[in-house]
Each structure stands twice: as C-alpha cells, then as structure tokens.
Design a protein around this motif. Structure first.
Motif, mmCIF file in Angstrom:
data_model
loop_
_atom_site.group_PDB
_atom_site.id
_atom_site.type_symbol
_atom_site.label_atom_id
_atom_site.label_comp_id
_atom_site.label_asym_id
_atom_site.label_seq_id
_atom_site.Cartn_x
_atom_site.Cartn_y
_atom_site.Cartn_z
ATOM 1 N N VAL A 41 8.608 -8.493 0.963
ATOM 2 C CA VAL A 41 9.174 -7.516 0.029
ATOM 3 C C VAL A 41 8.252 -6.310 -0.087
ATOM 4 C CG1 VAL A 41 9.763 -7.094 -2.382
ATOM 5 C CG2 VAL A 41 10.524 -9.195 -1.268
ATOM 6 N N ALA A 42 6.948 -6.556 -0.101
ATOM 7 C CA ALA A 42 5.979 -5.470 -0.235
ATOM 8 C C ALA A 42 6.053 -4.497 0.932
ATOM 9 C CB ALA A 42 4.564 -6.038 -0.349
ATOM 10 N N MET A 43 6.456 -4.982 2.104
ATOM 11 C CA MET A 43 6.584 -4.095 3.251
ATOM 12 C C MET A 43 7.828 -3.230 3.171
ATOM 13 S SD MET A 43 5.242 -6.202 6.565
ATOM 14 C CE MET A 43 6.534 -7.433 6.470
ATOM 15 N N GLN A 44 8.791 -3.612 2.357
ATOM 16 C CA GLN A 44 10.055 -2.893 2.275
ATOM 17 C C GLN A 44 9.958 -1.752 1.270
ATOM 18 O OE1 GLN A 44 12.894 -5.940 1.362
ATOM 19 N NE2 GLN A 44 12.796 -6.861 3.383
ATOM 20 N N GLN A 45 9.042 -0.839 1.535
ATOM 21 C CA GLN A 45 8.854 0.299 0.655
ATOM 22 C C GLN A 45 8.572 1.534 1.496
ATOM 23 O OE1 GLN A 45 5.005 0.647 -1.361
ATOM 24 N NE2 GLN A 45 4.565 -1.435 -0.659
ATOM 25 N N PRO A 46 8.860 2.717 0.973
ATOM 26 C CA PRO A 46 8.772 3.922 1.795
ATOM 27 C C PRO A 46 7.365 4.465 1.988
ATOM 28 C CG PRO A 46 9.556 4.457 -0.393
ATOM 29 C CD PRO A 46 9.492 2.964 -0.326
ATOM 30 N N GLN A 47 6.463 4.282 1.014
ATOM 31 C CA GLN A 47 5.185 4.974 1.084
ATOM 32 C C GLN A 47 4.071 4.133 0.478
ATOM 33 O OE1 GLN A 47 4.880 7.792 2.846
ATOM 34 N NE2 GLN A 47 2.712 7.423 2.544
ATOM 35 N N PRO A 48 3.445 3.230 1.262
ATOM 36 C CA PRO A 48 2.392 2.371 0.706
ATOM 37 C C PRO A 48 1.074 3.086 0.445
ATOM 38 C CG PRO A 48 2.691 1.943 3.040
ATOM 39 C CD PRO A 48 3.788 2.870 2.647
ATOM 40 N N PHE A 49 0.810 4.210 1.163
ATOM 41 C CA PHE A 49 -0.432 4.959 0.966
ATOM 42 C C PHE A 49 -0.127 6.316 0.337
ATOM 43 C CE2 PHE A 49 -1.265 2.200 4.669
ATOM 44 C CZ PHE A 49 -2.358 1.485 4.187
ATOM 45 N N LEU A 50 -1.137 6.938 -0.246
ATOM 46 C CA LEU A 50 -0.942 8.217 -0.912
ATOM 47 C C LEU A 50 -1.210 9.406 0.001
ATOM 48 C CD1 LEU A 50 -2.268 7.635 -4.519
ATOM 49 C CD2 LEU A 50 -0.060 8.568 -3.880
ATOM 50 N N PHE A 51 -2.222 9.324 0.849
ATOM 51 C CA PHE A 51 -2.587 10.446 1.696
ATOM 52 C C PHE A 51 -2.135 10.269 3.144
ATOM 53 C CE2 PHE A 51 -5.735 10.300 -1.722
ATOM 54 C CZ PHE A 51 -5.678 11.592 -2.200
ATOM 55 N N ASN B 20 -1.661 -1.116 -4.112
ATOM 56 C CA ASN B 20 -0.221 -0.972 -3.950
ATOM 57 C C ASN B 20 0.458 -2.240 -4.447
ATOM 58 O OD1 ASN B 20 2.234 -1.501 -1.685
ATOM 59 N ND2 ASN B 20 2.223 0.478 -2.714
ATOM 60 N N TYR B 21 1.525 -2.058 -5.252
ATOM 61 C CA TYR B 21 2.204 -3.211 -5.839
ATOM 62 C C TYR B 21 3.704 -2.969 -5.861
ATOM 63 C CZ TYR B 21 3.765 -6.592 -9.352
ATOM 64 O OH TYR B 21 4.426 -7.587 -10.010
ATOM 65 N N VAL B 22 4.455 -4.006 -5.477
ATOM 66 C CA VAL B 22 5.914 -3.986 -5.526
ATOM 67 C C VAL B 22 6.366 -5.174 -6.365
ATOM 68 C CG1 VAL B 22 8.053 -4.003 -4.213
ATOM 69 C CG2 VAL B 22 6.016 -2.955 -3.230
ATOM 70 N N PRO B 23 6.915 -4.958 -7.553
ATOM 71 C CA PRO B 23 7.387 -6.080 -8.364
ATOM 72 C C PRO B 23 8.474 -6.874 -7.644
ATOM 73 C CG PRO B 23 7.267 -4.076 -9.667
ATOM 74 C CD PRO B 23 7.066 -3.672 -8.241
#
Length: 276
Positions: A32-42, A225-228
């Motif tokens: 689930v944590a991989m299913q996100q658009p932007q894990p890093f800020l820079f 980085n956190y994805v509920p």
C-alpha cells in the motif's frame, strides 16, 4: 501420547502462524505504501506502475536563508497535480506561492512530462526515465529543464535519484545549472518508511571558480513517509541544514528558484498527497 505430543508442539505452531500472519500484514502495508504518487520531497520520479492514478499534492514549509521552487526565507506553499498519461508517461504541474520574511509575495509555475525508458512494467524493481519541462520562477525568469530519473522499490526499500539540467533565459545566470538529489527509505514498520534525502545544487561550483550563482550548496536531512492503512492520503516530511560548500567569484542571483539557499541556513518541508 498423541495428546501430549500435540500439547508440546501447539505453542510452536501458534507462534509460527502468528509470525507468518504478521509478516503478511506487514507486506500488505508495504505494498500500500508503494501506491502513492510522491514518496520523496525533492526527488521527482515517474509514477510507480502500482500507483498510476491521478493525485493532488499540497506541500509547504519554512526556511531561513533558503531559496526553493516553493518559497524563500519564510513560509512557502505549493499545489501540484500528478497523473499517468499512458505509455509510461507521467505528467506533473505545480504552482507555488512564497511569503517572504521581508513581506514580498511571489508565485512560481512549473510543468513537466516524464517517461520511463528502462523498466516501468512492474511495481517492484528498477526503472530509469527522463523528462522535459518549463518553469517561470519567482523573479519571472523563464527556465527550460530536463532531468534523468532513477528509482528502485521493493517491499522493504525505496530509492530515488535525479540529475536535473536547467537553462535559464536570463542574464547573470549559469549557462547550464546542474542539480542532483537522492532519496533512500527503508520500511520501519507497516506502511511507515524512514531514511534520508540529499540534494546538491549548482554542483558545477566544485570545478568552476566563476560559477554565476554563488557556488555549490548541499543539504542532507532525515525523511519520513507514511500511508495510513485503507486511506488515499500519504504524508511526507523532510528537512535539515543547508551547507554552502564552495564560494565562487561570480555574481550570486539570490532570486533564482532552487531547492537550496545561497547562504547557510535550514529548511523543513512537508507534503500531503491524495490519490483519486
């Protein structure tokens, strides 16, 4: 005898079963944590094949002696849209507003199209891509940009890297700016990942004594980085000290939009993403 034998091995069976169940849940949370658009800020990358849907990202932060695409020496805010166009193409557009400590308010706009050329067919593993884009900076300078992107992801590790090249169509700016970044996350527990992110700006200052924007600058800071679970939201936090690594004899343009400042300082940034 059979009852005694069963009673003897029952605790071991329960322990193994509980461990396997916990590992399965942990792996599911990591997926689930991989299913996100932007894990890093820079560090910007193409969309993970497991997260190819559109998203809205709101980010902001505070800095002192810092110049970024989102603000400078004060509070910054940014709103971005990121989505999948098909055929391994990723689209990203953003608008930022900076509220300077001296009272000025300025805006920035950027649009970029990225594509994977190596990998990008599976959620796990390596992928390498490139991009083209354009930005109007806070001081109204126009900049063409391109970057090489790399990413690696599995259930435990997440890594991203960029080398970005920029051409500013303004006087007293470098012919070509080189900005690089790298981010590394490791699973802490479930869908919580932690690590570091490092950014290098105007790296040509290490070998050019007349680098036009003041010299090379570096930032290395912690990243979380956190994805509920069962949520479309994701949260990222990163920040740290900014080091002026070299000092050039060129004229520093302090209004140039960059991730790093022209003098020693610090920055703290956050991002909240929502997947549609």
């Amino acid at each position: 005898m059979r009852k005694i034998y069963f009673l003897a091995i029952a605790p071991a069976i329960m322990f193994v079963g509980t461990t396997v169940h916990a590992q399965t849940i942990n792996q599911q949370q990591a997926t689930v944590a991989m299913q996100q658009p932007q894990p890093f800020l820079f560090t910007i990358n193409t969309l993970n094949p497991g997260a190819r849907n559109w998203s809205v990202n709101y980010s902001g932060g505070y800095g002192q002696h810092t110049i970024t695409p989102l603000g400078y020496d004060g509070v910054d805010q940014n709103l971005a849209v990121k989505g999948y166009l098909g055929d391994k193409f990723t689209f990203m557009a953003s608008m930022g507003v900076g509220f300077a400590n001296k009272g000025e308010v300025n805006s920035l706009q950027q649009v970029e199209v990225l594509r994977d050329f190596v990998g990008g067919n599976q959620p796990l593993g390596f992928r390498i891509g490139a991009s083209l884009g354009f930005r109007r900076e806070f001081n109204n300078d126009k900049v063409a940009l391109s970057r090489i992107t790399a990413a690696f992801e599995n259930q435990v590790w997440r890594m991203g890297a960029n080398v970005r090249f920029e051409k500013a169509f303004a006087q007293e700016r470098d012919g070509i700016d080189v900005i690089s970044s790298i981010g590394v996350h490791r699973q802490i527990t479930g869908s919580l990942f932690g690590g570091i992110e490092a950014i290098g700006q105007d790296l040509e200052g290490f070998w050019e004594t007349d680098e036009a924007e003041g010299g090379a600058k570096l930032l290395v800071g912690p990243s979380l980085n956190y994805v509920p679970v069962a949520s479309r939201f994701s949260f990222t936090l990163c920040g740290g000290p900014i080091i002026y690594a070299t000092r050039s004899v060129g004229l520093a343009n302090n209004l140039a939009a960059r991730e790093l400042p022209a003098t020693n300082g610090f920055t703290m940034k956050f991002n909240v993403g929502f997947r549609f």
